[in-house]
Design a protein around this motif. Structure first.
Motif, mmCIF file in Angstrom:
data_model
loop_
_atom_site.group_PDB
_atom_site.id
_atom_site.type_symbol
_atom_site.label_atom_id
_atom_site.label_comp_id
_atom_site.label_asym_id
_atom_site.label_seq_id
_atom_site.Cartn_x
_atom_site.Cartn_y
_atom_site.Cartn_z
ATOM 1 N N LEU A 184 8.722 1.881 6.607
ATOM 2 C CA LEU A 184 7.536 2.719 6.415
ATOM 3 C C LEU A 184 7.299 3.622 7.613
ATOM 4 O O LEU A 184 7.040 4.820 7.470
ATOM 5 N N GLN A 210 -2.263 -0.800 -0.205
ATOM 6 C CA GLN A 210 -3.287 -0.027 0.499
ATOM 7 C C GLN A 210 -3.615 -0.640 1.861
ATOM 8 O O GLN A 210 -3.948 0.078 2.803
ATOM 9 N N GLU A 250 -0.864 0.534 4.054
ATOM 10 C CA GLU A 250 -1.066 1.950 4.381
ATOM 11 C C GLU A 250 -2.123 2.116 5.464
ATOM 12 O O GLU A 250 -2.001 2.988 6.334
ATOM 13 N N ARG A 251 -3.150 1.290 5.398
ATOM 14 C CA ARG A 251 -4.212 1.381 6.403
ATOM 15 C C ARG A 251 -3.698 0.990 7.790
ATOM 16 O O ARG A 251 -4.085 1.580 8.796
ATOM 17 N N THR A 286 -0.406 1.079 8.808
ATOM 18 C CA THR A 286 0.723 1.893 9.280
ATOM 19 C C THR A 286 0.434 3.389 9.250
ATOM 20 O O THR A 286 1.126 4.153 9.924
ATOM 21 N N LYS A 303 1.064 5.136 6.713
ATOM 22 C CA LYS A 303 2.147 5.693 5.907
ATOM 23 C C LYS A 303 1.969 5.299 4.442
ATOM 24 O O LYS A 303 1.547 4.195 4.134
ATOM 25 N N LYS A 304 2.322 6.200 3.544
ATOM 26 C CA LYS A 304 2.259 5.930 2.113
ATOM 27 C C LYS A 304 3.325 4.904 1.742
ATOM 28 O O LYS A 304 4.481 5.020 2.159
ATOM 29 N N VAL A 305 2.951 3.896 0.959
ATOM 30 C CA VAL A 305 3.896 2.866 0.530
ATOM 31 C C VAL A 305 4.503 3.286 -0.804
ATOM 32 O O VAL A 305 3.779 3.416 -1.798
#
Length: 700
Positions: free
Chosen positions: A358, A388, A391-392, A394, A396-398
């Motif tokens: 990620l 989510q 994502e919070r 990192t 980055k979009k998973v």
């Protein structure tokens, strides 16, 4: 020079004609314009040099191929070989266009691409517009330069991500490994891969030598790579070597190189680069070590490196993230899921390469994503919420491929939870034919291969069936009709002696039913077993109640000191105290068992340090919260230890019931916080009585 699809078409027409033909005739035969054929013929002598053939064109006569029949046959065979490419298949054609774009960087004319995929320039231009979206996913931009051609713009990192994704999406990695690694004659499938345009990106010689270099290191981190990860690493390196051999400049990725830790994976990447430099006699840029290191870190492994996991899970932020992921997946069952050691260990091991992928934008393929989304939609939707959380943390979009892998881990945890509620046993089945020798034995052999350890199969002749046998087996599988007198109350599945797919499915349903039902016994035997199980449960419950203890410690105590105090309370022997301390600590390392939201900690483990199940309670001397930061202001710590012996199932059930009780029975927690040992014991006894009554009902 590589033969393009259109060149193959031209050669196939010319080699089958007995005399010279016109350009117009040739164009009509392959379905393109005369101008297109004339442009292709400008380059036609280049590949013919490999066949000792010559293209001849004479005004007023026509065009033809000149040379020996042997060479003509060889060229015709080459043009006819390879994969079955249907130029009218738009999806396949666009895949090949992407391949041509990725094979080499640089400026290309539109005609070059149209020739490679065998279509007109107008069609190639339309296809190019269609694939721009795919290229854009990886940060690659198609730049059309009027009068010059087409150039693909993007960073080195984006270029590599795109080519790795293309290989993952379009080539069977198992076939790649077999085709380039195994010695001996290749299979038809492997030869087709090598001959196909999709396979042309993989240089036979380079791939083979790269594999030899990697395998010669005999390193655990390489040997445990999954099939996809191993082939992905080989492909990545092969492309880099191919470009270095062509003197192409490989850009430095200074923006992320500095963040790469020079750990064991980095040292392994360095060893791989050293081996490659010796093998290919080239200087490989330093940045390549970082690229290879990232691939190793982001790869999936068949075996978990537990020592590495334990180093990483010291990070409290990672533990917090895992707890949040479980909480959002299923708030009602989160507490019980957190007690699943196998799940926590597997998730932590999975998250390490996931976070690398990620953070650095690395792609991974999930070959079962479609099946996961279709077969387990609820779990997948819950894992979208889990993503989510990632994502919070990192930023980055998973991608959905990663969500699919998370669904596998969380889904397995739910299956294990359900499995604990039902006992799965081996089914007893009788396979019947007229004699019990021929057909029944053949059927048994096939069924053993299908059902393996799910069934215990015994072959019978029809006249062998007695009331005793009928009372011992769960059901019969028979190739001949059986009446109720012969089978008694035992179900019979009538099958074809060759066992059709429908027969197998009927048997599978019966196995599923009976492996979840109690084993058939004579009533006396069954009653005796029930008595034994009830007596064992009663004895273990009595032990838990009798030896329940409450002890108090200084409110300034740290976690390590508390473990020492607990171990000393549980056993007078120093060797067993050390076992208890280490086993509790190992469980705490998997995921912290300090539950601030419930106001307590739960230290539990299976350990050889105790000889009986133990439930104890630890509080501070002043009855106030523990002051050390590790305890997050909780007021009580529960200790649950189970011995490693033959009674672990019933002990696990008892402790599992107590664990649920701590969360669900508020009255019990109020009594615990009062600090009165005898009142706590009475409350524990009342609750375990409820468990015992349910246990008896379950056995009846």
């Amino acid at each position: 020079m590589e033969l393009t699809p259109r060149m193959k078409q031209i050669f196939q027409v010319l080699l089958q004609e007995p005399a010279a033909v016109s350009v117009k005739y040739l164009a009509q035969q392959i379905g393109v314009s005369r101008r297109t054929v004339q442009r292709e013929l400008e380059y036609i002598n280049v590949p013919l040099k490999d066949y000792e053939l010559e293209f001849v064109s004479r005004t007023g006569v026509g065009i033809w191929i000149e040379g020996s029949m042997q060479e003509k046959h060889r060229l015709f065979a080459e043009c006819s070989a390879g994969d079955d490419y249907d130029v009218s298949n738009r999806e396949e054609r666009r895949k090949r266009l992407i391949l041509e774009i990725l094979k080499e960087k640089g400026l290309r004319k539109l005609y070059y691409y149209s020739s490679q995929v065998g279509v007109s320039e107008a069609t190639a231009s339309a296809d190019l517009e269609a694939v721009e979206g795919w290229l854009g996913q990886y940060g690659l931009l198609v730049n059309r330069k009027p009068g010059s051609g087409i150039e693909i713009e993007g960073s080195e990192d984006n270029y590599r991500r795109a080519i790795r994704a293309f290989i993952n999406e379009n080539i069977d990695t198992q076939v790649v490994r077999e085709a380039y690694e195994d010695e001996g004659v290749s299979t038809v499938k492997e030869m087709s891969l090598k001959k196909s345009n999709l396979g042309q990106i993989l240089n036979d010689d380079i791939m083979k030598r790269v594999m030899d270099c990697i395998n010669s290191l005999d390193h655990d981190r390489v040997l445990t790579l999954t099939e996809n990860s191993y082939v992905g690493l080989v492909i990545h390196i092969s492309i880099a070597i191919n470009r270095i051999l062509k003197n192409e400049v490989i850009e430095s990725a200074a923006d992320w190189r500095e963040s790469i830790t020079q750990d064991e994976d980095y040292r392994l990447a360095g060893l791989i680069v050293e081996a490659l430099q010796r093998e290919f006699d080239v200087d490989i840029p330093q940045v390549e070590i970082s690229y290879i290191c990232l691939h190793i870190k982001g790869a999936k492994h068949e075996k978990i490196q537990w020592s590495d996991v334990q180093l990483d899970i010291e990070n409290k932020r990672l533990q917090q993230m895992v707890n949040e992921m479980i909480d959002v997946f299923n708030p009602e069952q989160a507490y019980l899921i957190k007690q699943d050691d196998e799940f926590i260990q597997g998730l932590l091991a999975h998250l390490q390469p996931t976070l690398i992928r990620l953070i650095y934008g690395m792609q991974i393929q999930n070959p079962v994503l479609k099946e996961i989304r279709a077969g387990y939609p609820d779990i997948y939707r819950s894992c979208e919420k889990v993503a989510q959380v990632l994502e919070r943390y990192t930023g980055k979009k998973v991608p959905e491929q990663e969500i699919g892998f998370l669904a596998v881990h969380f889904g397995a945890a739910l299956v294990r939870m359900e499995g604990r509620k039902e006992e799965i046993r081996r089914v007893q089945a009788g396979v019947v034919c007229s004699s019990g020798i021929g057909i029944s034995r053949l059927m048994s052999s096939k069924l053993e291969k299908v059902f393996r350890d799910q069934m215990q199969l015994t072959a019978y002749g029809k006249n062998d069936i007695t009331p005793y046998i009928a009372g011992r087996v769960d059901f019969f599988i028979s190739s001949i009709p059986m009446d109720s007198i012969e089978a008694g109350d035992t179900p019979v599945i009538l099958v074809n002696m060759l066992l059709s797919d429908d027969d197998i499915e009927n048997i599978r349903r019966m196995v599923y039913k009976y492996e979840r039902l109690p084993k058939k016994h004579k009533e006396a035997d069954r009653f005796s077993m029930q008595l034994e199980e009830i007596n064992l449960a009663a004895a273990q419950i009595s032990t838990v109640i009798k030896y329940m203890d409450l002890f108090k410690v200084d409110n300034q105590i740290g976690f390590e000191e508390l473990l020492i105090a607990v171990a000393e309370k549980m056993s007078p022997y120093s060797d067993r105290q050390e076992m208890i301390r280490e086993d509790i600590l190992r469980r705490e390392h998997i995921a912290s068992q300090i539950f601030a939201e419930f106001g307590f900690g739960l230290l539990h483990a299976r350990t050889k340090g105790v000889t009986r199940p133990n439930f104890s309670i630890c509080m501070t001397k002043d009855m106030e919260p523990f002051r050390h930061a590790y305890f997050k202001e909780i007021k009580v710590v529960f200790i649950m230890l189970v011995p490693v012996d033959d009674h672990q199932d019933v002990c696990r059930d008892i402790m599992g019931y107590i664990s649920s009780m701590l969360v669900e029975e508020y009255e019990f927690m109020d009594i615990v916080l009062s600090g009165n040992k005898e009142e706590i014991r009475e409350a524990l006894s009342r609750n375990l009585k409820k468990f015992f009554n349910k246990y008896i009902l379950r056995l009846s």
